[in-house]
Design an enzyme around this catalytic site. Structure first.
Site, mmCIF file in Angstrom:
data_model
loop_
_atom_site.group_PDB
_atom_site.id
_atom_site.type_symbol
_atom_site.label_atom_id
_atom_site.label_comp_id
_atom_site.label_asym_id
_atom_site.label_seq_id
_atom_site.Cartn_x
_atom_site.Cartn_y
_atom_site.Cartn_z
ATOM 1 N N THR A 126 5.563 4.481 0.876
ATOM 2 C CA THR A 126 5.030 3.223 0.348
ATOM 3 C C THR A 126 5.451 2.063 1.239
ATOM 4 O O THR A 126 6.561 2.052 1.779
ATOM 5 C CB THR A 126 5.546 3.000 -1.085
ATOM 6 O OG1 THR A 126 5.254 4.172 -1.867
ATOM 7 C CG2 THR A 126 4.881 1.802 -1.727
ATOM 8 N N GLY A 147 0.835 -1.202 0.000
ATOM 9 C CA GLY A 147 0.000 0.000 0.000
ATOM 10 C C GLY A 147 0.861 1.240 0.000
ATOM 11 O O GLY A 147 2.096 1.172 0.039
ATOM 12 N N LYS A 191 8.243 0.164 5.444
ATOM 13 C CA LYS A 191 7.714 1.443 4.939
ATOM 14 C C LYS A 191 8.867 2.316 4.489
ATOM 15 O O LYS A 191 9.742 2.666 5.280
ATOM 16 C CB LYS A 191 6.901 2.150 6.015
ATOM 17 C CG LYS A 191 6.143 3.369 5.499
ATOM 18 C CD LYS A 191 5.254 3.946 6.578
ATOM 19 C CE LYS A 191 4.308 4.994 6.013
ATOM 20 N NZ LYS A 191 3.236 4.444 5.194
ATOM 21 N N PHE A 243 2.962 9.288 3.892
ATOM 22 C CA PHE A 243 4.360 9.320 4.314
ATOM 23 C C PHE A 243 5.246 8.392 3.492
ATOM 24 O O PHE A 243 6.447 8.386 3.669
ATOM 25 C CB PHE A 243 4.478 8.950 5.789
ATOM 26 C CG PHE A 243 3.956 10.022 6.708
ATOM 27 C CD1 PHE A 243 4.728 11.119 7.019
ATOM 28 C CD2 PHE A 243 2.685 9.936 7.238
ATOM 29 C CE1 PHE A 243 4.256 12.117 7.856
ATOM 30 C CE2 PHE A 243 2.203 10.924 8.076
ATOM 31 C CZ PHE A 243 2.983 12.019 8.387
ATOM 32 N N ASP A 284 -3.178 11.496 10.970
ATOM 33 C CA ASP A 284 -3.734 10.867 9.764
ATOM 34 C C ASP A 284 -4.562 9.636 10.121
ATOM 35 O O ASP A 284 -4.360 8.556 9.575
ATOM 36 C CB ASP A 284 -2.610 10.502 8.791
ATOM 37 C CG ASP A 284 -3.117 10.312 7.357
ATOM 38 O OD1 ASP A 284 -4.270 10.699 7.084
ATOM 39 O OD2 ASP A 284 -2.369 9.769 6.524
#
Length: 829
Positions: A497, A491, A512, A495, A608
């Site tokens: 991928t 996903g 990430k 901030f 977020d």
């Protein structure tokens, strides 16, 4: 002759009609309306707008204006007495005169060939020549209001008392006091060019304020009205006499109440709101004006906004001058203020230097780490703001002795006590953490260091397995290898991928790859250490990180089920979430966020919260991810001004786009939207025929008010007999409390947990967006001066600009939300 006689008899009647309302918008030369004449007006063809006299707040005075629904002025020529009139003279000039014959206002169009006037269905008042070409327009000569379809170009100014609003050539929107002090400067995102040639501002029919220019393809969206999306609503942008810029709207285009759905600035941050020497603060609901101490008196006790005056002037002190200490208070200044100067000094020197200087009347010592001291000189206008979170102390020179306000003494004492308590708690927590780490290291040293199972693992992996809380440092090549060169994408978000990876010990992880992270090595490691020290059942665990060159990566535990949105918004019946799962996910998410806000050493604001950042484990327990990637907040002041905030529209709290401080209550707003989505199975910004083309959250509240809560429930659950409707009601009520416009009307996340668990009774929530504390009623406007924040828009975006140029003693301002309503108001006794 028989033919002419009837005409001659009708002639007086025709002349008389010139002085009374017309059925059409055309206004012939010689037409006049009187202030004392009831129901005299020049209406638009659809009767939505009219030129008429409306009562003014001053007794026996009337405002000549273009009005919406007969009572709400959108353009005005001026105020006259009851014998005044507005006349379109045969010379072509539109003139407002008082009863004495004195000209109050004149269009100065007597030499432009005017042959008629007209009031359009858009609300525009125009004067036309014999070719039906406008030679004068109210839209080109605005007073204090901009309506839909009106273009507001650079150089035009809205005025209300001492306040003004204008669009700069750069595309910035500014609010000014007395033409000099800029207290609100709202600019375009840095991705746009600041060298615009001819920008124009327009309030769109959907409630979005945009700037258009040839260099801006499609325009730049600046702010949103709280009820954006409904194009059948009449809206206007108005500069009120309290210095705030607001968007008003009416659900009916012909009548009905007019409510405010957005305002530009926290009311106490309006320069000069409380007058000279006036200090603005808040009671439970409204901004209030007070004097610095009992050494001052109000200029007018019936109107505290006129400011204060010294009881004894400094010139009469006979050398008995001293300094009045105002904790948590900031006296405002502005850029290029000729009567102020700054330098670096501690609190005591800042106070002492002002006391000893004949040129200093007041000073401000910043306690935000900057070390700035600002001095105000004779000729300065003193206006300030007081609130417990304000990081400064102001000193005002007065004739002794100081007679402090009771509230100030209590505040200072409470502040000292709270500091002692914070130190005690901090020492206890740190000691506990150090003890825990020591025990874990000791256990590993005694039991595991010689175990051959660890022989092939690096010391980093050993630390991973047996020293929980300490993040593992990976090299970029290690993570590149374990993700097979970042092959399997899980996903992407604001901030960066996320990729699937497998460590050498066969642990599946989520890697990430961060984007747009500009912190240095030391700062990044400190933030990683803070994130990794958070341990909670409902938080995704951080395993390790990589900080090598320009590469910044985080390694998390892997969640096979993925994120909540995969289950909530899918049509795949195999992924359908039962009510029990939904409620448990809602409660678990709330507990995870509560831990971040209230139980960590540093208050971590997520920034977020959305279904994509709520992961689901194998048992369908909620795991909040991506926390701590925004700036960590100071636990003593959980407010932060972000210069490049990130989030997702539809979940952003109103204060984000309004350039107001981001707090933990911003997460509460986002969580409230997620809560509503868990109940409904629909995106909160969905607009459809079922919702009457309204934003889903607004439609849902209307159904709740009707007692039709079941209509909000996911249709796939409507026939499920196992659905606990009491839990549904608790979730719905809680969601509406969470998405209140004013941050302090929202509960804390700790309160949210109690509300969901049924520990406390929940009162019926206020309307989150459609009812405002600022409204027009009949011929008058009443206002509580509550600041209405901007609402998030309907589409997603990963980055917004939130810079602000209003300076308070040289430091970028960060005031609180304007409405001070106790959190207890939403809970039953």
């Amino acid at each position: 002759m028989a033919v002419k006689t009837p005409f001659l008899k009708l002639l007086p009647l025709l002349l008389l009609l010139l002085h009374f309302p017309f059925s059409f918008s055309t206004i012939p030369l010689g037409s006049v309306i009187y202030a004392s004449g009831s129901n005299q007006n020049w209406p638009s063809p659809n009767s939505t707008f009219s030129v008429s006299f409306v009562p003014s707040p001053s007794p026996n005075s009337f405002l000549a204006a273009v009005s919406f629904a007969g009572s709400v002025p959108i353009w005005s020529a001026g105020t006259v007495d009851s014998r005044g009139s507005l006349r379109l003279h045969t010379s072509g000039s539109l003139r407002l005169t008082n009863g004495s014959g004195t000209t109050v206002w004149d269009s100065k169009t007597d030499r432009l060939g005017v042959t008629s006037g007209s009031i359009e269905d858009t609300g525009e008042f125009i004067l036309l020549n014999n070719r039906s070409v406008p030679v004068w327009s109210s839209f080109d000569n605005p007073t204090d209001t901009i309506v839909q379809s009106q273009n507001f170009t650079a150089g035009k100014i809205l005025r209300s008392g001492l306040y003004s609003f204008q669009l700069e050539r750069s595309g910035n929107l500014t609010l000014r006091w007395n033409t000099s002090a800029i207290y609100w400067n709202h600019g375009l995102n840095s991705s746009f060019s600041s060298n615009l040639s001819s920008p124009r501002l327009s309030l769109q029919t959907n409630g979005v304020v945009s700037i258009f220019e040839s260099n801006l393809l499609g325009g730049a969206e600046i702010v949103y009205s709280g009820d954006y999306g409904d194009s059948n609503t009449f809206r206007f942008l108005k500069l009120d006499d309290d210095g705030n810029l607001r968007i008003y709207s009416s659900a009916s285009r012909n009548s009905g109440p007019v409510n405010a759905h957005w305002s530009a600035v926290d009311q106490c941050l309006v320069y000069g709101y409380c007058g000279n020497f006036g200090i603005c603060s808040y009671n439970d609901t409204n901004p209030i004006c007070s004097c610095p101490s009992r050494n001052f008196d109000f200029v007018d006790v019936n109107d505290r906004r006129k400011g204060c005056k010294r009881k004894v002037e400094l010139s009469d002190c006979s050398g008995n001058t001293t300094m009045l200490d105002l904790v948590h208070t900031r006296l405002f200044t502005y850029e290029d203020d000729p009567n102020s100067e700054s330098f670096f000094a501690g609190s005591s020197p800042c106070r002492a230097n002002c006391l000893s200087s004949v040129l200093c009347l007041a000073s401000v010592s910043m306690s935000d780490g900057s070390g700035n001291c600002w001095q105000k000189h004779p000729g300065s206008f003193f206006t300030g703001y007081q609130w417990p979170s304000v990081p400064s102390t102001s000193y005002v020179k007065v004739c002794g002795p100081v007679v402090a306000n009771t509230l100030e003494r209590a505040t200072k004492g409470d502040d000292n006590n709270s500091k002692v308590h914070l130190w005690i708690v901090a020492v206890a927590v740190i000691a506990g953490l150090l003890g825990l780490v020591a025990v874990e290291i000791g256990l590993w040293w005694c039991c595991c260091r010689k175990n051959p199972r660890f022989g092939t693992l690096s010391s980093h992996y050993t630390l991973l397995e047996y020293a929980s809380g300490a993040p593992v440092q990976f090299t970029y090549k290690e993570l590149q290898r374990c993700t097979k060169s970042f092959k399997e994408k899980l996903g992407a978000g604001g901030f960066g991928t996320v990729y699937r990876g497998v460590l050498t010990n066969r642990t599946v992880v989520a890697v990430k790859q961060l984007e747009g992270i500009e912190q240095g090595e030391k700062q990044f490691r400190m933030e990683v250490a803070t994130i990794s020290s958070t341990h909670h059942l409902n938080l995704v665990r951080l395993i390790g990180f990589c900080s090598q060159g320009r590469h910044r990566l985080l390694v998390y535990e892997f969640m096979r089920n993925g994120s909540l949105d995969n289950f909530l918004f899918t049509t795949d019946s195999a992924k359908f979430l039962t009510w029990e799962y939904r409620f448990n996910i809602a409660l678990g998410t709330a507990k995870g966020i509560t831990y971040l806000h209230e139980e960590c050493r540093d208050c971590i604001v997520h920034c977020d919260i959305k279904p994509e950042n709520i992961l689901v484990d194998d048992n369908f327990a909620a795991k909040v991810s991506d926390f701590g990637l925004a700036k960590l907040l100071n636990p003593k002041d959980n407010r932060y001004n972000m210069s490049s905030v990130r989030g997702t529209r539809g979940y952003l709290a109103p204060e984000w786009l309004a350039n107001l401080p981001i707090t933990s209550k911003s997460d509460v707003y986002s969580y409230g939207m997620v809560l509503l989505e868990l109940v409904s199975g629909k995106r909160n910004f969905d607009v459809s025929e079922k919702t009457n083309h309204k934003k889903f959250s607004i439609w849902a509240y209307e159904e709740f008010e009707k007692g039709n809560t079941k209509a909000i429930l996911d249709t796939r659950l409507s026939e499920d007999q196992t659905v606990d409707m009491e839990q549904v009601m608790r979730m719905v009520k809680t969601s509406f409390w969470c998405i209140q416009e004013q941050p302090l009307q929202r509960p804390t996340m700790g309160k949210v947990v109690q509300m969901l668990e049924g520990i406390t009774e929940i009162k019926n929530p206020l309307c989150p967006k459609t009812i405002s504390e600022v409204s027009f009623s009949g011929n008058s406007m009443s206002t509580s001066h509550a600041s209405m924040f901007v609402a998030s828009g309907p589409t997603r975006s990963s980055s917004f600009s939130a810079t602000r140029s209003f300076q308070t003693m040289g430091i970028t301002s960060s005031g609180p939300a304007s409405t001070r309503i106790s959190e207890g108001s939403m809970l039953g006794s």
